[in-house]
Design an enzyme around this catalytic site. Structure first.
Site, PDB file in Angstrom:
ATOM      1  CE1 TYR A  47      -0.400  10.458  -1.815  1.00  0.00           C
ATOM      2  CE2 TYR A  47      -0.350  12.778  -1.588  1.00  0.00           C
ATOM      3  CZ  TYR A  47       0.362  11.534  -2.305  1.00  0.00           C
ATOM      4  OH  TYR A  47       1.503  11.563  -2.980  1.00  0.00           O
TER       5      TYR A  47
ATOM      6  CG  ASP B 239       1.446  14.276  -4.775  1.00  0.00           C
ATOM      7  OD1 ASP B 239       1.074  13.636  -5.947  1.00  0.00           O
ATOM      8  OD2 ASP B 239       2.195  13.871  -3.959  1.00  0.00           O
TER       9      ASP B 239
ATOM     10  NE  ARG C 127       5.473  11.169  -0.700  1.00  0.00           N
ATOM     11  CZ  ARG C 127       5.273   9.918  -1.390  1.00  0.00           C
ATOM     12  NH1 ARG C 127       3.984   9.921  -2.058  1.00  0.00           N
ATOM     13  NH2 ARG C 127       5.825   8.932  -1.254  1.00  0.00           N
TER      14      ARG C 127
ATOM     15  CD  GLU D 173      -0.186   6.570  -7.607  1.00  0.00           C
ATOM     16  OE1 GLU D 173      -1.030   5.872  -7.636  1.00  0.00           O
ATOM     17  OE2 GLU D 173      -0.227   7.848  -7.143  1.00  0.00           O
TER      18      GLU D 173
ATOM     19  CG  ASP E  45      -0.875   9.365  -4.868  1.00  0.00           C
ATOM     20  OD1 ASP E  45      -1.539   8.627  -4.701  1.00  0.00           O
ATOM     21  OD2 ASP E  45       0.404   8.995  -4.572  1.00  0.00           O
TER      22      ASP E  45
ATOM     23  CG  HIS F  77      -3.636  18.986  -0.590  1.00  0.00           C
ATOM     24  ND1 HIS F  77      -2.511  18.575  -1.012  1.00  0.00           N
ATOM     25  CD2 HIS F  77      -4.297  19.261  -1.500  1.00  0.00           C
ATOM     26  CE1 HIS F  77      -2.188  18.623  -2.301  1.00  0.00           C
ATOM     27  NE2 HIS F  77      -3.509  19.083  -2.736  1.00  0.00           N
TER      28      HIS F  77
ATOM     29  CD  GLU G 230       6.845  13.543  -8.583  1.00  0.00           C
ATOM     30  OE1 GLU G 230       7.615  13.256  -9.654  1.00  0.00           O
ATOM     31  OE2 GLU G 230       7.206  14.656  -8.086  1.00  0.00           O
TER      32      GLU G 230
END
Length: 763
Positions: free
Chosen positions: A289, A83, A291, A8, A81, A334, A85
Site C-alpha cells: 500500500y 487506512d 499511503r 473501492e 484499503d 503499517h 479513508e
C-alpha cells in the site's frame, strides 16, 4: 452467490478476482459512495456536529447493484484499503447497503497477493469505528472551514475562491519562501582553489594533481589579488594528513513522502504523478500500500531480501535491519512501500511504472544490505607566512556494500560526496604549485520549493498526512494560487584571477545565475489570500496549530479522544472569528504604484484585475489608460517599473516585408508575429521583446510554405479534408480532427477510408 468481496477500485477488483477464483465475486464501489450533503452545510452543528450523509447522484446505480449483489450473497467481505479513508468507505458501505452484521466481515491487507488476502480472510474483524471517526472528524472540520471561510474570501477578495485547513498553510509556505527570495540581496565573494602536484611525482605521466579549496573567502577583488600575489614566492607543504574509516548506512525503505521526493529527483515525476503510478502498481499486486508513514518491513520481506542478496551478491553484502520511523504520529503497524515479491526484479508495464517499480525495489533491497566502508582522507596544504590553508578531500571505497545497488539522491547537489583517489603524501612533503585561481561567486537565495520539497517541509512541520500531500498541492494548482514554473536565470560575468608561474592573469567567465526548473511560485491571488487569512484567522494559518489538529486526529484513531469534542474545541472560537470578520465590510484591494511612465508622465500601477493581475498606465478614471496582463511569475508586490514598462512595449513594429508591416505582440496563446492578416506563433524560447525582423520573416516564410502543403485532399460532399498539421497528416470532419493510423499513406485515402477512420475514432 457464496462470497461477495467489495473493494473501492475496479483495477483492485480485477486483481483480487484473479487471486480468489470462482468462489468469490469481486465488485467495486468506485471510491466513496456517500459524502456530506451539499444542501446547507451537511452538518448539524447544534447536535454534536452530526454529519448528514447522502449517496452521490453518480453512485446511485452502483449502490443499487451492490445492494442486489449483497442481498444474494451468504457472506459479504468489505476489503477497502487499510487506512482511515478505506475504513470509512467500509463503514459507509455497511450503513448504506444495510448489511447484516452476522454475514458481514471486514478484512484488510497492505498488499494484493494470494497469501495476504487468504490470511486476511482467516482473520476478519469488525469495522474499526475509531478510524472511521478520525476520518469523519477530518471531513467535518474541513467542510466547516471551507464552508465558512470561502464566502468571506468571495466577499472580501474575489468570487470562486476557496480556503482549506491544510491547503492554506501549505500556500503560506510557498508565499513566505517567495518573500524570502524577494528580500534576499546577493553578495559577491571570491573562492580560491589551488592545484598542486607532490614534488616526488613531478614529471610522471600520472602527475597526481590535487585540488584544494582555501579555507577562507575574500569579499573583494583587491583582497583576492593580494592573496595571489602573496603566494608567488611561497613554498607549499603538506601541513596535515588525516585518514579515517567511515561507514555509510543505507536509507530506510520508502514512505509516501520519501517516495514522492526521490521519484521527483530521480525520475522527474510530480507528486500526483508518483501517487497515480504507485496506485496502479499496488492495484496490480506489485507493491504494498502506497499511503504510509512507516519504514517497517515485514519478517517475510526481510527474509526475501536476504535470499536475493546472498544468492546474487554474496553473504557479505547482507545485513538485516528493521527501521523505526522518526515521524511523529507514524503508524508503525503499517509497512513501508516495498515490492510484494522481491524475487520479482522486472515487471510488465509502462516505462513510468517500470521506473518507479525499480526505484522501490532497489531502495527496499538496499535497506537490507551491508554498510559501505570508505576511507576518507583530509589533507591541508599551506605555506609559511600564509595563515590560510587549502583543504583537499577525497575518499576511497574499501567495501561498496549497499552502494553496489543504490545511492540516495539529494536536493542539495553540492552535498554529493566527491569520490576522489588522492596520491600518497605525508606531513612536510613539498607540493609544487600548478595554478591558484580566485573565482568571483555570488551568494544564492534560498531555493523555491519543488512539489517534493514542499511535501518534505509539510511532513517536518506535521501538516497533513500521506493521503493528503498530493491532493493539497493539486488543489493549490487548480485554484490558481500557485504555478509550477521554470526560471531561465540571468547571465552574468564573473571575474577570474589565475596565478600561473609568477604571472597573474585576469579574465571573465559567463554564468547563468538563478535558473530553476519546475519550482512552485505563488500567484498574486495566492499572496492576497494568504495575507488576508494570516491577519483575520491567525490560528488557521499557524503551523503548530495545524499540526496539533493532525495529532488530535491520530488520537481519535487510537481511541484516546472523542471526535466531536475535538471539532467543538476548534469550531467555537473559529466561528466567532468568522462572524466578527464578516461584519468588517472593507474588501481587500491589492494595488501598488510603481512610478511614472517617462513617455506620458502618467502613474504606472500594478493591481488585481477581474481576471488576474494587470499593469496599468494612467489612473482608473483616465479614458486613455492602457492595461496589460502581468506575465506568469510576476507579483504585484515585487514587480519593478522597468519590467512593467517593458510589457507595454508590445505590440512592436519590426519593419516591412514585401511592402507590408510586420508586428510582434502577445496574445492568449503566447507571443506571435502579425503580417498581412496572418498570425504566426513565435517558437519556444523566442522573446517577443527582442525578436528581429529577419527572424520574423523566416517564420512567415515557413508558415506560408506549410500552408501551401497543408491541403492533401478534399471531399466536399461529406465535409471532409485531409490536411497536413503541426504533428503530421490528419482528417478534419464537421469541425473535429481525427488521427490517421500509423503507416497509412494520406495521399491514397479514399472517401470511404476517411469515413471508416472517423466512424472508428468516434466509437
Amino acid at each position: 452467490m457464496e462470497n461477495l468481496v467489495i473493494v473501492e477500485s475496479p483495477a483492485k477488483a480485477k486483481t483480487i478476482e484473479k487471486i480468489l477464483g470462482k468462489e468469490y465475486t469481486v465488485k467495486s464501489s468506485f471510491g466513496h459512495i456517500r459524502d456530506l450533503s451539499k444542501k446547507n452545510l451537511g452538518i448539524d452543528v447544534e447536535h454534536g456536529f452530526e454529519p448528514r450523509y447522502e449517496v452521490s447522484p453518480d453512485k446511485k446505480k452502483v449502490v443499487s447493484e451492490l445492494k442486489a449483489a449483497s442481498g444474494a450473497a451468504s457472506t459479504v467481505w468489505l476489503a477497502s484499503d487499510e487506512d482511515r479513508e478505506g475504513e470509512a468507505i467500509a463503514w459507509h458501505l455497511k450503513e448504506t447497503l444495510d448489511l447484516d452484521p452476522a454475514k458481514t466481515r471486514r478484512i484488510v491487507f497492505h498488499e494484493i497477493t494470494k497469501d495476504a488476502i487468504l490470511n486476511a480472510i482467516k482473520e476478519p474483524r469488525d469495522v474499526d469505528m475509531n478510524l472511521v471517526m478520525a476520518q469523519q472528524a477530518r471531513r467535518v472540520l474541513d467542510r466547516l472551514v471551507g464552508f465558512e471561510l470561502s464566502p468571506i474570501l468571495w466577499k472580501k477578495i474575489k468570487p470562486s475562491l476557496s480556503a482549506g485547513r491544510v491547503q492554506s498553510v501549505a500556500l503560506r509556505l510557498v508565499v513566505e519562501r517567495e518573500r524570502e527570495i524577494s528580500a534576499f540581496r546577493s553578495n559577491a565573494y571570491y573562492r580560491v582553489e589551488g592545484v598542486f602536484v607532490p614534488e616526488n611525482l613531478k614529471g610522471r605521466k600520472s602527475s597526481g594533481k590535487m585540488t584544494g579549496v582555501l579555507d577562507r573567502r575574500f569579499d573583494t577583488a583587491e583582497e583576492a589579488m593580494a592573496f595571489l600575489s602573496a603566494c608567488r614566492g611561497c613554498v607549499f607543504t603538506v601541513r596535515s594528513v588525516e585518514k579515517k574509516e567511515v561507514t555509510k548506512c543505507p536509507a530506510p525503505p520508502f514512505t509516501t513522502s520519501s517516495l514522492q521526493q526521490e521519484a521527483a529527483r530521480k525520475c522527474g515525476f510530480s507528486v500526483s504523478q508518483t501517487m497515480s503510478i504507485a496506485q496502479h502498481l499496488y492495484e496490480s499486486g506489485l507493491i504494498t500500500y502506497m499511503r504510509t508513514d512507516s519504514t517497517t518491513l515485514s519478517k517475510l520481506a526481510i527474509g526475501a531480501a536476504k535470499t536475493w542478496i546472498t544468492g546474487n551478491l554474496g553473504a557479505e553484502y547482507h545485513k538485516a535491519r528493521q527501521y523505526k520511523t522518526g515521524i511523529k504520529g507514524a503508524q508503525e503497524a503499517h509497512e513501508a512501500i516495498r515490492p510484494t515479491d522481491i524475487a520479482n526484479t522486472d515487471i510488465d508495464g509502462t516505462a513510468a511504472e517500470k521506473k518507479l517499480y525499480h526505484l522501490i525495489w532497489k531502495r527496499t533491497v538496499a535497506s537490507q544490505m551491508a554498510d559501505a566502508r570508505l576511507e576518507k582522507t583530509d589533507i591541508v596544504i599551506g605555506a609559511d607566512g600564509l595563515s590560510a590553508g587549502f583543504d583537499v578531500t577525497g575518499s576511497t571505497v574499501l567495501f561498496d556494500g549497499f552502494l553496489k545497488l543504490y545511492i540516495e539522491s539529494t536536493d542539495d547537489e553540492s552535498a554529493q560526496e566527491e569520490e576522489r583517489l588522492l596520491p600518497p603524501v605525508e606531513v612536510g612533503d613539498i607540493m609544487l604549485r600548478d595554478t591558484i585561481t580566485a573565482l568571483q561567486k555570488y551568494t544564492a537565495h534560498p531555493p523555491r520549493y519543488s512539489e517534493a520539497s514542499l511535501v518534505k517541509k509539510m511532513e517536518e512541520l506535521g501538516i497533513g498526512r500521506p493521503s493528503t500531500y498530493a491532493p493539497t498541492i493539486s488543489t493549490l494548482h487548480q485554484r490558481g494560487y500557485i504555478i509550477r514554473q521554470d526560471r531561465k536565470g540571468e547571465e552574468r560575468l564573473l571575474t577570474v584571477m589565475t596565478l600561473k608561474g609568477e604571472d597573474i592573469a585576469t579574465s571573465e567567465k559567463k554564468e547563468m545565475a538563478g535558473s530553476e526548473k519546475s519550482r512552485l511560485c505563488p500567484q498574486d491571488i495566492g499572496v492576497v489570500v494568504t495575507d488576508f487569512l494570516e491577519k483575520a484567522f491567525p490560528s488557521i494559518m499557524d503551523y503548530g496549530f495545524t499540526a496539533k489538529v493532525e495529532a488530535n486526529f491520530d488520537k481519535i484513531a487510537a481511541g484516546k479522544l472523542v471526535w466531536n469534542k475535538i471539532v467543538a474545541d476548534f469550531y467555537e472560537p473559529f466561528h466567532e472569528k468568522v462572524v466578527e470578520t464578516t461584519k468588517e465590510s472593507a474588501p481587500v484591494k491589492s494595488r501598488r504604484i510603481l512610478g511614472t511612465d517617462p513617455a506620458t508622465g502618467k502613474p504606472v500601477i500594478a493591481r488585481m484585475g477581474r481576471y488576474g493581475s494587470v499593469a496599468q498606465i494612467g489612473e482608473d478614471d483616465d479614458p486613455e489608460k492602457r492595461i496589460t496582463g502581468l506575465e506568469k511569475g510576476m507579483l504585484i508586490e515585487s514587480v519593478t517599473l522597468e519590467e512593467v514598462l517593458r510589457l507595454f512595449s508590445l505590440p512592436r513594429t519590426l519593419g516591412e516585408y514585401d511592402g507590408k508591416e510586420v508586428i510582434c505582440s502577445k496574445g492568449k496563446f503566447g507571443p506571435y508575429v502579425k503580417y498581412d492578416g496572418k498570425y504566426v506563433s513565435l517558437k519556444k524560447g523566442m522573446d517577443p521583446y527582442t525578436v528581429s525582423l529577419d527572424v520574423a520573416v523566416k517564420l512567415i516564410q515557413e508558415h506560408d510554405a506549410q500552408q501551401k502543403n497543408r491541403n492533401i485532399k478534399k471531399f466536399e460532399e461529406e465535409d471532409i479534408e485531409v490536411l497536413n498539421g503541426r504533428f503530421g497528416p490528419y482528417i478534419k470532419h464537421a469541425g473535429a480532427n481525427y488521427k490517421i493510423p500509423k503507416g497509412t499513406d494520406p495521399t491514397a485515402l479514399t472517401l470511404e477510408d476517411c469515413l471508416a477512420i472517423v466512424a472508428k475514432s468516434k466509437k
